[in-house]
Each structure stands twice: as structure tokens, then as C-alpha cells.
Design a protein around this motif. Structure first.
Motif, PDB file in Angstrom:
ATOM      1  N   ASN A 115      11.998   4.028  -5.974  1.00  0.00           N
ATOM      2  CA  ASN A 115      11.340   3.273  -7.032  1.00  0.00           C
ATOM      3  C   ASN A 115      12.047   3.497  -8.364  1.00  0.00           C
ATOM      4  N   ASN A 118       8.096  -1.190  -7.653  1.00  0.00           N
ATOM      5  CA  ASN A 118       8.201  -0.799  -6.248  1.00  0.00           C
ATOM      6  C   ASN A 118       9.261  -1.655  -5.567  1.00  0.00           C
ATOM      7  N   TYR A 159       0.445   8.782  -5.211  1.00  0.00           N
ATOM      8  CA  TYR A 159       1.883   8.939  -5.040  1.00  0.00           C
ATOM      9  C   TYR A 159       2.208  10.306  -4.447  1.00  0.00           C
ATOM     10  N   SER A 173       8.625  -0.428   0.122  1.00  0.00           N
ATOM     11  CA  SER A 173       7.664   0.539   0.637  1.00  0.00           C
ATOM     12  C   SER A 173       7.456   0.290   2.126  1.00  0.00           C
ATOM     13  N   LYS A 197      -1.357   9.703  -9.547  1.00  0.00           N
ATOM     14  CA  LYS A 197      -2.346   8.708  -9.126  1.00  0.00           C
ATOM     15  C   LYS A 197      -2.770   7.856 -10.312  1.00  0.00           C
ATOM     16  N   LYS A 243      -4.022   3.839  -6.635  1.00  0.00           N
ATOM     17  CA  LYS A 243      -2.740   4.180  -6.020  1.00  0.00           C
ATOM     18  C   LYS A 243      -2.511   5.691  -6.105  1.00  0.00           C
ATOM     19  N   ASN A 281       7.980   9.263  -7.369  1.00  0.00           N
ATOM     20  CA  ASN A 281       7.224   8.058  -7.723  1.00  0.00           C
ATOM     21  C   ASN A 281       7.094   7.073  -6.564  1.00  0.00           C
ATOM     22  N   THR A 282       7.133   7.590  -5.340  1.00  0.00           N
ATOM     23  CA  THR A 282       6.937   6.754  -4.156  1.00  0.00           C
ATOM     24  C   THR A 282       5.452   6.686  -3.814  1.00  0.00           C
ATOM     25  N   LEU A 283       5.000   5.484  -3.549  1.00  0.00           N
ATOM     26  CA  LEU A 283       3.601   5.246  -3.217  1.00  0.00           C
ATOM     27  C   LEU A 283       3.236   5.920  -1.894  1.00  0.00           C
ATOM     28  N   LYS A 284       2.152   6.690  -1.901  1.00  0.00           N
ATOM     29  CA  LYS A 284       1.671   7.371  -0.692  1.00  0.00           C
ATOM     30  C   LYS A 284       0.577   6.566   0.000  1.00  0.00           C
TER      31      LYS A 284
END
Length: 310
Positions: free
Chosen positions: A116, A139, A80, A142, A64, A78, A90-93
Motif C-alpha cells: 500500500n 490500497n 490493519y 488486497s 484501525k 478497517k 499499512n496492509t488491510l487485515k
């Protein structure tokens, strides 16, 4: 006049001497936190940028990032997915804005299958030890899972929910506690009748139970081959969950017990059925499928949750 100005300057200098910003870098079991603090005597107040990440044999994994203002989360944050390898690394949650420590404004959540690229820059101290790591993430793509407004950390107004293909599948008004639209049901005579439903639709349901499933503890209970169980329960008109029962199956008792616990804790995720414009009690059938496959030296687990409409 000069004396007053001198005293005023002394006060400023005195306050600054006890309110200097410092960068804190803490390490605990492979987890690194970097954040700025204002030190005032023995007290440390978070104020400035913040980042948390894991640094291990798989490389850097973001957890985060955001900012603090006087110990309150503020501005854009952000979060993750906590996956240490593969495309989900490292993918955005989710991401959105905080005001005085509360979620405010537009927030978005994402599916965990976006790839990513991570760029790493290391800063060294004079003793050639890593003091901090500056991380930048590009990114590439997404997929939005849900999007809507928060007001004082509570979901507000109409939220949009999407499937993995980007198709809008459900709209739910969290302020009025009512379903606006669902891709599987049509409005008839200005009334949207529907059975008890999971907020966000089938893919949100599957995502919710997958992320809450105690895989680390229960993976050894999943046998080679395919197994499934149907668990039934009642969602009452006031959105309570009652009478959870599992049908006979070849799924282990430990897994079924864990699933029943998950269902009992999911009350806030379910909508009561609406019949002829009025809320009513309704029976839900939840099918849980487990598949353990061995390929060469690898073992793959396929787990899926789906509501069955009868």
C-alpha cells in the motif's frame, strides 16, 4: 405562546452547551488515537470518526479506523496488520460493518503481503505543534483470505476461504456447523467424508499458528539451520482436543511447550472428521518447521505449519 417558545429555545441552547463535539488526540508509547467525543459535564462519549496509528522512525503505521455512535462502534471499520515496516506495513487485515457495537453483514479478511502507499497530511496548531495527522491510504492490491456474514458478532451461514493465489479452497457453514466444500476432498454419494480439518484449509491453519506464535520471546530458541517437529493430537466428534503429544525432534522444549499451548487453545478452529456421513474421532498430525538462516549481517526466520494427512 411566546413564553413557551422561549423556554423551548433555552432548553435547546442549554443542551447544546453541554453536548459539544471535540477532537481528542491521545499519545501513548508511540501510539496515537484520534477520535471525536461529545462532552456532557464530566462524561466523554465517543461519537464520530476514530483512527489509531503508530508514529515512529518507520513512519506512519495504521492500526484501525472507523466511527462511533454514542460509544458504540458503527458503520464501516478497517483493521490493519501490526507490522511496522516492509510491504505488509499499512496492509488491510480485515474490514466490515458494525451496528450498535456488534459485527453485522459482510466481513472480509486479507493476506498480509499486499503493498500500500500512504499519503500524509499534517495539520499544525498556532504553536506549530502537530495537533492531528490526516492519513489517506491507497490500497493497490488486497488478497482476500476469507469472506462471509456476521450476525451479532458471530459468523453466520456459509463462509468462503481462499488460498494466497485467490483460489477457493473451502466453504464452511457456520450456522449448521458443517463442511460444504474442500478442495482436497470430493463428495461421494451426496456425502462429504473427510478427516479432522482446520476451518479454512491449510493456509488458514498456517496463518493462525504463525500469528499466534510468540516470536519475540522464542526467536532465540530457533537454532541456525532447519528443524522440525510433528505434534499429534485427537479431535473428538464433539470438536474437543485431546492427548497432545510431540514426537522426538531437535526443536527446543520451550518452542514445543508453546506450540502445545497454541494447539490446546485452537478447539474452535477444528472440524470433526466425518466417516460414512457421521462424525467421529480422528488423529491429527501437525508438522511445524523452523529455519534460521544467516545472510551477511541479516538473520532470516522461516516458520511453517502444515497438517499431514496419513
Amino acid at each position: 405562546m411566546k413564553t413557551g417558545l422561549f423556554i423551548f429555545l433555552l432548553i435547546i441552547i442549554h443542551n447544546n452547551a453541554f453536548s459539544q463535539k471535540e477532537l481528542v488526540v491521545s499519545h501513548s508509547k508511540g501510539i496515537v488515537e484520534e477520535y471525536e467525543v461529545i462532552k456532557n459535564g464530566k462524561n466523554e462519549i465517543k461519537d464520530g470518526s476514530y483512527i489509531k496509528y503508530r508514529n515512529n522512525v518507520f513512519g506512519l503505521q495504521l492500526l484501525k479506523s472507523g466511527s462511533f455512535r454514542e460509544d458504540f462502534k458503527t458503520g464501516h471499520w478497517k483493521y490493519y496488520f501490526e507490522v511496522g515496516f516492509g510491504k505488509a506495513k499499512n496492509t488491510l487485515k480485515e474490514e466490515g460493518t458494525y451496528v450498535f457495537g456488534k459485527k453485522q453483514g459482510v466481513w472480509r479478511t486479507y493476506y498480509p503481503d499486499s503493498a500500500n502507499d500512504i499519503v500524509e497530511k499534517r495539520n499544525f496548531t498556532s504553536k506549530n505543534k502537530i495537533d492531528s495527522i490526516e492519513i489517506k491510504v491507497q490500497n493497490n492490491f488486497s488478497k482476500i483470505r476469507s469472506q462471509g456474514l456476521y450476525l451479532n458478532s458471530k459468523k453466520s451461514s456459509i463462509w468462503n476461504y481462499f488460498n494466497n493465489e485467490g483460489e477457493l479452497v473451502q466453504q464452511y457453514d457456520h450456522s449448521k456447523d458443517s463442511l460444504i466444500m474442500d478442495i482436497n476432498f470430493k463428495i461421494k454419494d451426496e456425502v462429504l467424508d473427510h478427516p479432522a480439518l482446520f476451518i479454512g484449509g491449510d493456509e488458514q491453519l498456517n496463518f493462525y499458528f504463525l500469528t499466534g506464535f510468540n516470536f519475540g520471546y522464542l526467536k532465540d530458541k530457533i537454532k541456525i539451520g532447519k528443524a522440525s517437529v510433528v505434534i499429534t493430537f485427537k479431535v473428538t466428534e464433539d470438536r474437543k482436543i485431546k492427548t497432545i503429544v510431540s514426537e522426538e525432534s531437535n526443536v527446543s522444549k520451550a518452542i514445543i511447550k508453546s506450540l502445545i499451548k497454541q494447539i490446546s487453545e485452537s478447539e474452535k478452529q477444528w472440524l470433526a472428521a466425518v466417516k460414512n456421513g457421521h462424525r467421529s474421532n480422528d488423529q491429527v498430525w501437525l508438522k511445524c518447521t523452523f529455519d534460521r538462516v544467516k545472510e551477511d549481517n541479516l538473520t532470516k526466520f522461516l516458520i511453517h505449519f502444515k497438517q499431514i494427512h496419513k
